[in-house]
Design an enzyme around this catalytic site. Sequence first.
Site: not given
Length: 613
Positions: A324, A353
């Site tokens: 993330d 990400e």
Amino acid sequence: MKNYIFLFFFLFGVSVNAQIERVEPPFWWSGMNRSEIQLMFYGNNIAEYSVSTPSEMIVSNIRKTENPNYLFVTVQTEGLKPATYNIRLSKKGKKSMSYPFELKQREPGSALREGFDASDAIYLIMPDRFANANPSNDSHPQLQEKADRSNPGGRHGGDIEGIIQNLDYLEDLGVTALWSTPLLEDDDPAYSYHTYAQSDVYKIDPRYGTNEDYRRLATEMEKRDMKLIMDYVTNHWGAEHWMIKDLPTYDWVHQFPGYKNSNYRMTTQFDTHSSKVDTELNENGWFTSTMPDLNQSNPLVLNYLIQNAIWWIEYSGLDGFRVDTYSYNEKEGISKWTKAVMDEYPNFNIVGEVWMHDQAQISYWQKDSPVGAIQSYNSYLPSVMDFTLHDAIMVMFNEDEQSWADGMVRAYDNFANDFLYNDIYNLLVFAANHDTNRINEEFDGDVDKYKLAMTLILTTRGIPQLYYGDEIGMRGDKPAKGDADIRRDFPGGWAGDEQNAFTEAGRTQQQNEYHSFTKKLLNYRKNNEVIHTGKLLQYAPLENVYVYFRYNENDRMMVVINNNPEAQPLDLTRFAEGLAGATSGKDIISGEQISLDQNLEVSGKSPLVLELK
């Protein structure tokens, strides 16, 4: 708090004196590449104690911090056999304590585990919204937020057992890998269902299940030749994390002092003109006020994160990480973290990400990037997410007419920039995910547009990822109704649901049209090597029709995406290079054999996937 601590040790079969409240990692494995392990002991004034180990276990370092409740003990495990080694803490005039630190036997072939790759198709779920097989764990007495399915932004009760019970559905659909948003404990008082504000990174949130349940999920997936990807968060923890409430060091998190929000300007990581204040605010600012930003420049923090990541891979049998907010991390720290994980598991895969809107900026973060090399930077990150393709998909299938830059030209231009990437086959391609608007909302429920988008995602280069429910036409309007609307419950995942979309009989006719098309393509690509690793040959779109080929030495396929509402004729002489002498092709959707010795007409707003002969 004490009951929770003893439950933690009970789950791992550990009995310790009450003075030792936690030891992390709780155990390790014999024969690991990372054999120097830094154990974190936590307890009231535990730093006042001295440490001794069995003669065969060497203590190479003892680190104390300004907080006397922490003691960091580095032990050498190289050459040690699987066994339990008692680590003793003693203090003059006080009763000594011991911790039974276990070195477990590794699973055969663990170090060389194969991560997810372009042969896979990834299915993304939010576990709280997928399926609830165990209503008894929907709430937990020691965690703040209780289940309330009537609240769109509350906890709804989905759990690991619900995933396990629906693996047959995913396997039948043609999915080969599962990415679940985080499952570790998140004790936020509200909106904890997304689980990105974690409060304990060695424990599955009990509202999802147990650590053993998570390992069982991986085992059940392995039986089906499916891979499990953990959503890992390196950039921040939640404000309710037990260590945040009693920081080991003042600089364990970034402080200004206290909280200051990130400016979200990820470009400062490589911008040669960036001011120091902007750079610092991006790297060190908190993602939100409830997500303290971890300081990876602190060696204790970085080492803790490395060990925790490796521990979960080894313990659960993972096949990959999705990291993330990768580009919000301190870039040197996240590079070291990524390299350490990949050094331990050289065939593993990690996708980061990197939510940016420019191919060069995304490429900067991929391993051995030609863009990153300009600044002598290497993230060691194998895979990044193709957000620019996502950006194009969100608009181009609503553009019926082609202009110089609109319509299918958007896809063509996206792939024209592939020269910027080091490894185009290790790009994650997707139409939507848990943070973007629902793709079927963007298409206003138009199944034909969905088919065009899925054809592109499932036949172009890279690793395709689907978002749960897209395959049955689920909708959700984030701009109008917020995140909860794009994270609705999967129909049939809860006892008493009026509809069960996990079954063909339970789906509507339109839902089955979505589903059958997705299933057909997914199962076709599953064992089709030319889609996994074949070269891509594309033609500039004309009349909003995009044509490309995937090919290798043995096989060749032709993909036509007609984004024009009207049927369009194709002069096949233009595609001689791609056809390479093929005179016919099998339409993998309809099963029909199509002659390619004359002009070909493709229906309006429809795809054609031809296996060439």
